[in-house]
Design an enzyme around this catalytic site. Structure first.
Site, PDB file in Angstrom:
ATOM      1  N   LYS A   1       1.034  -1.236   0.050  1.00  0.00           N
ATOM      2  CA  LYS A   1       0.040  -0.021   0.093  1.00  0.00           C
ATOM      3  C   LYS A   1       0.915   1.373   0.025  1.00  0.00           C
ATOM      4  CE  LYS A   1      -3.859  -2.446   2.170  1.00  0.00           C
ATOM      5  NZ  LYS A   1      -4.697  -2.659   3.300  1.00  0.00           N
TER       6      LYS A   1
ATOM      7  N   GLN B   1      -4.971  -1.873   9.538  1.00  0.00           N
ATOM      8  CA  GLN B   1      -4.533  -3.183   8.970  1.00  0.00           C
ATOM      9  C   GLN B   1      -5.129  -4.154   9.877  1.00  0.00           C
ATOM     10  OE1 GLN B   1      -3.688  -3.250   5.475  1.00  0.00           O
ATOM     11  NE2 GLN B   1      -4.060  -5.657   5.654  1.00  0.00           N
TER      12      GLN B   1
ATOM     13  N   ASP C   1     -11.299   2.165   3.582  1.00  0.00           N
ATOM     14  CA  ASP C   1     -11.392   0.926   3.618  1.00  0.00           C
ATOM     15  C   ASP C   1     -13.332   0.756   3.184  1.00  0.00           C
ATOM     16  OD1 ASP C   1      -9.541  -0.859   3.720  1.00  0.00           O
ATOM     17  OD2 ASP C   1      -9.038  -0.273   5.790  1.00  0.00           O
TER      18      ASP C   1
HETATM   19  N1  GUN Z   1      -6.854  -7.111   5.882  1.00  0.00           N
HETATM   20  C1  GUN Z   1      -7.139  -7.887   4.877  1.00  0.00           C
HETATM   21  N2  GUN Z   1      -7.716  -7.072   3.901  1.00  0.00           N
HETATM   22  C2  GUN Z   1      -7.809  -5.871   4.381  1.00  0.00           C
HETATM   23  C3  GUN Z   1      -8.337  -4.574   3.924  1.00  0.00           C
HETATM   24  O1  GUN Z   1      -8.819  -4.239   2.594  1.00  0.00           O
HETATM   25  N3  GUN Z   1      -8.072  -3.653   4.359  1.00  0.00           N
HETATM   26  C4  GUN Z   1      -7.542  -3.495   5.885  1.00  0.00           C
HETATM   27  N4  GUN Z   1      -7.559  -2.549   6.564  1.00  0.00           N
HETATM   28  N5  GUN Z   1      -7.202  -4.649   6.431  1.00  0.00           N
HETATM   29  C5  GUN Z   1      -7.085  -5.868   5.787  1.00  0.00           C
END
Ligand code: GUN
Length: 288
Positions: A52, A96, A119
């Site tokens: 990211k 995350q 998200d």
């Molecule tokens: N953990 C697995 N996929 C995601 C996601 O798309 N966003 C976040 N914040 N955590 C995750």
């Protein structure tokens, strides 16, 4: 002959568009910043967070990482989120997942300001998606919809079967498919006659998290198969939720793993961060 959906190429185009939008904002004196929180030392989470941050750098978004130890208390994490909510120069915030067991995931998700929730996990953003009146879409389902659009795949009136009912993928995916006029069935671990249901699908979206769970005998000839899974097979090789080798020849379109849905998730996150920046600076963007 199956068409292999090239998620990498579509994601690249989305990232180029995001880069241009970030540049346009910069020209108006507006910077775009994403705060990324990671708690603990989960290996997969570290890889996702690094990816990211790398994507942010590529498109000109400033990323701030907050790497906290696994011993971080819920209050400490909530305190950090409050500080980031209050900072006008931070446009997007993501924590995350998963967080360590002693932290209430839902409390964290819902502490993030909905306007910075890139998200789209906050309960008010989830509600907005239900109603089809939203600012942000969750990254993986939105990425899948973009692939479907880019490949001109007809969804209207089609039988779409989603395998998996997670808050992150299965449930929002069902809503987006419904908004696109598909007839949607969501299957899960308690579903009876899974094979027969999937066999009737024009579009199959597999988000189970089990290597090669979807086998050729479950697939109707000519179906579209979208694979959200990222697993390791018995030899440690990366694979999806679909038995790709045997399923692919039956399909009209299929996403590979890697290189299918995965790249779209991060590209959508970048797009959501720019949307957050534009919304926060609406006065400047509309009047300049
Ligand atoms: N953990 C697995 N996929 C995601 C996601 O798309 N966003 C976040 N914040 N955590 C995750």
């Amino acid at each position: 002959m199956a068409i292999i959906i090239d998620g990498k190429a579509v994601a690249q185009r989305v990232r180029e568009s995001v880069k241009a939008q970030v540049e346009e904002l910069k020209n108006k004196g507006i910077s775009t910043t994403l705060a990324v929180i990671i708690v603990g030392d989960d290996g997969a989470s570290r890889v996702y967070v690094n990816n990211k941050k790398k994507a942010c750098a590529e498109v000109g978004i400033i990323s701030e990482e907050y790497a906290l130890p696994a011993s971080t208390t819920q209050d400490e994490l909530l305190c950090l989120i409050k500080m980031l909510n209050d900072r006008s120069d931070v446009n997007g915030i993501l924590c995350q997942l998963p967080v360590p067991d002693h932290i209430d995931e839902s409390a964290i998700i819902n502490a993030i300001s909905p306007a910075k929730d890139v998200d789209a996990f906050h309960r008010s953003n989830v509600g907005a998606i239900m109603l089809g009146d939203y600012s942000f879409l969750p990254c993986t389902p939105a990425g899948i919809m973009e692939l479907i659009k880019q490949y001109d795949i007809d969804v209207k009136g089609k039988n779409c079967v989603i395998i998996g009912r997670s808050n992150i993928v299965g449930k929002p995916m069902a809503m987006l498919m419904l908004h696109s006029d598909a007839t949607v069935t969501v299957c899960h671990s308690k579903t009876k006659n899974l094979k027969e249901i999937v066999k009737n699908a024009d579009i199959v979206i597999a988000a189970v998290g089990r290597a090669k769970f979807v086998t050729a005998d479950m697939i109707k000839e000519g179906a579209v198969v979208i694979d959200v899974g990222i697993n390791r097979d018995e030899n440690g090789k990366l694979c999806g939720d679909v038995d790709y080798e045997n399923v692919m020849p039956l399909t009209s379109y299929i996403t590979p793993v890697p290189g299918g849905v995965g790249p779209m998730t991060i590209a959508t996150l970048m797009q959501n961060t720019v949307i957050a920046s534009k919304l926060a600076n609406a006065f400047f963007t509309e009047n300049n």
